[in-house]
Design a protein around this motif. Structure first.
Motif: not given
Length: 120
Positions: A76-97
């Motif tokens: 889905s991402l356009p060619e040449g694009s850069l995507l940075v995903v940043r996890a917040n502090s509550r991410t560790a306790a989150a369920r995969q879904a």
């Protein structure tokens, strides 16, 4: 797992995406997308998981989960694009879904801003 060609590794790319890309956020994570139309290479994804998320084992688990989830968005991402995903502090306790749902919302918002649609 993400293919090697689809992973960001250089600090300059992270900096460029964070400074110049558009941002969308949710309680568990945020993302920055920089579309570079002059580049014809495949889209690349990088992850930022800080110590606020937890210890090394927790951070690595979260990073693996995010890599696994991000793999399905490469088409889905356009060619040449850069995507940075940043996890917040509550991410560790989150369920995969929950993590998958939030990543879906964030990427959909970023692509909508670029005039693109999310391929499902």
């Amino acid at each position: 797992m993400l293919p090697a060609a689809a992973r960001m590794r250089r600090r300059g790319e992270f900096t460029e995406a964070l400074r110049e890309g558009s941002r969308a956020g949710r309680p568990l994570l945020s993302a920055h997308l920089l579309v570079r139309p002059e580049h014809d290479e495949p889209a690349r994804v990088g992850f930022v998981v800080s110590r606020a998320v937890g210890g090394a084992v927790v951070r690595n688990r979260v990073r693996r989960q995010l890599r696994h989830l991000a793999r399905r968005y490469l088409g889905s991402l356009p060619e040449g694009s850069l995507l940075v995903v940043r996890a917040n502090s509550r991410t560790a306790a989150a369920r995969q879904a929950d993590l998958a749902a939030e990543l879906d919302l964030v990427i959909e918002a970023l692509l909508r801003r670029q005039g693109k649609a999310l391929l499902r």
